[in-house]
Design a protein around this motif. Structure first.
Motif, PDB file in Angstrom:
ATOM      1  N   PRO A 185      13.888   5.647 -12.344  1.00  0.00           N
ATOM      2  CA  PRO A 185      15.126   5.727 -11.570  1.00  0.00           C
ATOM      3  C   PRO A 185      14.812   5.712 -10.079  1.00  0.00           C
ATOM      4  N   LYS A 186      15.773   5.329  -9.287  1.00  0.00           N
ATOM      5  CA  LYS A 186      15.556   5.275  -7.841  1.00  0.00           C
ATOM      6  C   LYS A 186      15.230   6.646  -7.274  1.00  0.00           C
ATOM      7  N   SER A 187      15.731   7.695  -7.924  1.00  0.00           N
ATOM      8  CA  SER A 187      15.478   9.049  -7.454  1.00  0.00           C
ATOM      9  C   SER A 187      14.009   9.447  -7.568  1.00  0.00           C
ATOM     10  N   ALA A 188      13.212   8.665  -8.320  1.00  0.00           N
ATOM     11  CA  ALA A 188      11.782   8.969  -8.464  1.00  0.00           C
ATOM     12  C   ALA A 188      10.993   8.623  -7.211  1.00  0.00           C
ATOM     13  N   LEU A 189      11.540   7.767  -6.361  1.00  0.00           N
ATOM     14  CA  LEU A 189      10.811   7.301  -5.190  1.00  0.00           C
ATOM     15  C   LEU A 189      10.775   8.359  -4.091  1.00  0.00           C
ATOM     16  N   ARG A 190       9.621   8.479  -3.437  1.00  0.00           N
ATOM     17  CA  ARG A 190       9.527   9.329  -2.261  1.00  0.00           C
ATOM     18  C   ARG A 190      10.301   8.687  -1.107  1.00  0.00           C
ATOM     19  N   PRO A 191      10.760   9.496  -0.131  1.00  0.00           N
ATOM     20  CA  PRO A 191      11.509   8.920   1.000  1.00  0.00           C
ATOM     21  C   PRO A 191      10.711   7.816   1.698  1.00  0.00           C
TER      22      PRO A 191
ATOM     23  N   THR B 115       3.937   8.827 -12.927  1.00  0.00           N
ATOM     24  CA  THR B 115       3.450   9.187 -11.602  1.00  0.00           C
ATOM     25  C   THR B 115       2.756   7.982 -11.000  1.00  0.00           C
ATOM     26  N   VAL B 116       3.063   7.655  -9.747  1.00  0.00           N
ATOM     27  CA  VAL B 116       2.406   6.564  -9.036  1.00  0.00           C
ATOM     28  C   VAL B 116       1.816   7.122  -7.740  1.00  0.00           C
ATOM     29  N   CYS B 117       0.492   6.949  -7.569  1.00  0.00           N
ATOM     30  CA  CYS B 117      -0.230   7.454  -6.403  1.00  0.00           C
ATOM     31  C   CYS B 117      -0.748   6.279  -5.580  1.00  0.00           C
ATOM     32  N   ALA B 118      -0.714   6.424  -4.274  1.00  0.00           N
ATOM     33  CA  ALA B 118      -1.145   5.358  -3.369  1.00  0.00           C
ATOM     34  C   ALA B 118      -2.649   5.157  -3.460  1.00  0.00           C
ATOM     35  N   PRO B 119      -3.127   3.930  -3.277  1.00  0.00           N
ATOM     36  CA  PRO B 119      -4.575   3.701  -3.256  1.00  0.00           C
ATOM     37  C   PRO B 119      -5.220   4.411  -2.064  1.00  0.00           C
TER      38      PRO B 119
ATOM     39  N   ILE C  54       9.961   4.900   0.452  1.00  0.00           N
ATOM     40  CA  ILE C  54       9.221   4.069  -0.500  1.00  0.00           C
ATOM     41  C   ILE C  54      10.206   3.216  -1.289  1.00  0.00           C
ATOM     42  N   SER C  55       9.849   1.966  -1.554  1.00  0.00           N
ATOM     43  CA  SER C  55      10.660   1.077  -2.375  1.00  0.00           C
ATOM     44  C   SER C  55       9.924   0.783  -3.675  1.00  0.00           C
ATOM     45  N   PHE C  56      10.625   0.222  -4.656  1.00  0.00           N
ATOM     46  CA  PHE C  56       9.986  -0.156  -5.908  1.00  0.00           C
ATOM     47  C   PHE C  56       8.879  -1.185  -5.671  1.00  0.00           C
ATOM     48  N   GLU C  57       9.094  -2.095  -4.736  1.00  0.00           N
ATOM     49  CA  GLU C  57       8.067  -3.096  -4.446  1.00  0.00           C
ATOM     50  C   GLU C  57       6.778  -2.459  -3.940  1.00  0.00           C
ATOM     51  N   ASP C  58       6.901  -1.328  -3.221  1.00  0.00           N
ATOM     52  CA  ASP C  58       5.714  -0.650  -2.696  1.00  0.00           C
ATOM     53  C   ASP C  58       4.789  -0.147  -3.806  1.00  0.00           C
ATOM     54  N   LEU C  59       5.318   0.033  -5.005  1.00  0.00           N
ATOM     55  CA  LEU C  59       4.534   0.587  -6.112  1.00  0.00           C
ATOM     56  C   LEU C  59       3.542  -0.419  -6.677  1.00  0.00           C
ATOM     57  N   VAL C  60       3.623  -1.681  -6.257  1.00  0.00           N
ATOM     58  CA  VAL C  60       2.696  -2.695  -6.758  1.00  0.00           C
ATOM     59  C   VAL C  60       1.889  -3.342  -5.635  1.00  0.00           C
ATOM     60  N   ILE C  61       1.995  -2.819  -4.415  1.00  0.00           N
ATOM     61  CA  ILE C  61       1.285  -3.396  -3.276  1.00  0.00           C
ATOM     62  C   ILE C  61      -0.015  -2.643  -3.042  1.00  0.00           C
ATOM     63  N   GLY C  62      -1.115  -3.370  -2.978  1.00  0.00           N
ATOM     64  CA  GLY C  62      -2.423  -2.761  -2.792  1.00  0.00           C
ATOM     65  C   GLY C  62      -2.781  -2.576  -1.328  1.00  0.00           C
ATOM     66  N   ASP C  63      -3.987  -2.087  -1.110  1.00  0.00           N
ATOM     67  CA  ASP C  63      -4.515  -1.871   0.238  1.00  0.00           C
ATOM     68  C   ASP C  63      -5.961  -2.363   0.275  1.00  0.00           C
TER      69      ASP C  63
ATOM     70  N   LEU D 140       1.585  10.678  -2.934  1.00  0.00           N
ATOM     71  CA  LEU D 140       2.540  10.402  -4.002  1.00  0.00           C
ATOM     72  C   LEU D 140       3.548   9.343  -3.560  1.00  0.00           C
ATOM     73  N   LEU D 141       3.664   8.274  -4.368  1.00  0.00           N
ATOM     74  CA  LEU D 141       4.652   7.236  -4.117  1.00  0.00           C
ATOM     75  C   LEU D 141       5.918   7.454  -4.943  1.00  0.00           C
ATOM     76  N   ALA D 142       5.750   7.859  -6.199  1.00  0.00           N
ATOM     77  CA  ALA D 142       6.907   8.051  -7.076  1.00  0.00           C
ATOM     78  C   ALA D 142       6.530   8.965  -8.223  1.00  0.00           C
ATOM     79  N   ARG D 143       7.519   9.716  -8.703  1.00  0.00           N
ATOM     80  CA  ARG D 143       7.288  10.568  -9.875  1.00  0.00           C
ATOM     81  C   ARG D 143       8.630  10.895 -10.517  1.00  0.00           C
ATOM     82  N   ALA D 144       8.660  10.822 -11.860  1.00  0.00           N
ATOM     83  CA  ALA D 144       9.848  11.191 -12.611  1.00  0.00           C
ATOM     84  C   ALA D 144       9.434  11.772 -13.949  1.00  0.00           C
ATOM     85  N   GLU D 145      10.135  12.808 -14.389  1.00  0.00           N
ATOM     86  CA  GLU D 145       9.891  13.444 -15.677  1.00  0.00           C
ATOM     87  C   GLU D 145      11.119  13.271 -16.571  1.00  0.00           C
ATOM     88  N   GLY D 146      10.908  13.449 -17.881  1.00  0.00           N
ATOM     89  CA  GLY D 146      12.015  13.417 -18.818  1.00  0.00           C
ATOM     90  C   GLY D 146      12.647  12.055 -19.017  1.00  0.00           C
TER      91      GLY D 146
END
Length: 221
Positions: A161-167, A107-111, A169-178, A116-122
């Motif tokens: 997986p790419k399907s974990a991303l919210r509409p 799970t990745v949550c925005a600062p 949102i990109s993978f790069e967004d998961l490491v960008i701060g605020d 929610l930025l991304a989430r995947a189970e299993g």
């Protein structure tokens, strides 16, 4: 997040590993479409991120532990698509373990907003390295399960997986701060990984902010 069960969770903030919790790297093809213009707009706090506030990051010293050793968005310098991966370190504790199939929830949550930025189970983590630690080490037999001896550790890697991303949102967004270049943990996205497997005493939970994750998500600890 399915259900309302709040499992007992485990994490340790060993000084040796804390220094690598913030090893975030960007792909060589770019730093994300919002790095120059500002952080991603993730909206208000999500149900998934709100429930992470209730995690208990304390654990007995002799219990199995899970740490996030690295994470980031990268194309490995080969010109391929950018992927998001997290490196994990699973410590055995004082007793040997025989584990069945490993499964991870990421799970990745925005600062600040904790949208929610991304989430995947299993997800299936991959074993990347083994080490002895203070005990007899470990051996992996992925066909018949994972055999961990006391005092050992093993490194794992899990990819989103790419399907974990919210509409939007990109993978790069998961490491960008605020703001984007802040070194303050409160300004970074919150990454939580939960690991389960037959043979574990309970779910193992790790965050990129160690014991401070619950506080960053809005609960005083």
């Amino acid at each position: 997040m399915s259900g309302r069960v709040r499992p007992r969770t485990w994490v340790t903030a060993a000084a040796l590993v804390v220094g690598v919790l913030v090893l975030v790297y960007a792909g060589t093809t770019g730093r994300g479409n919002r790095d120059a213009g500002g952080p991603v707009a993730a909206g208000p706090v999500s149900e998934e991120c709100a429930e992470l506030r209730e995690l208990d990051f304390a654990a007995p010293d002799d219990s199995p532990t899970l740490l996030i050793s690295s994470y980031g968005a990268s194309n490995d310098g080969k010109g391929g698509p950018v992927r998001f991966r997290a490196g994990l370190r699973l410590g055995t504790g004082e007793r040997p373990l025989v584990l069945g199939a490993l499964e991870a929830t990421v799970t990745v949550c925005a600062p600040h907003t904790h949208g929610l930025l991304a989430r995947a189970e299993g997800l299936t983590p991959r074993v990347t390295k083994e080490g002895e630690g203070e005990g007899e080490g470990r051996r992996a037999d992925e066909a018949r399960g994972l055999h961990l001896r006391s005092g050992g550790w093993t490194d794992l890697r899990v990819a989103l997986p790419k399907s974990a991303l919210r509409p939007g949102i990109s993978f790069e967004d998961l490491v960008i701060g605020d703001p984007p270049r802040s070194n303050d943990a409160a300004d970074r996205p919150v990454l939580i990984v939960t690991l389960t497997a037959p043979g574990l005493p309970g779910p193992l939970v790790a965050g990129n902010c160690a014991e401070g994750c619950a506080e960053l998500l809005g609960r005083s600890v």
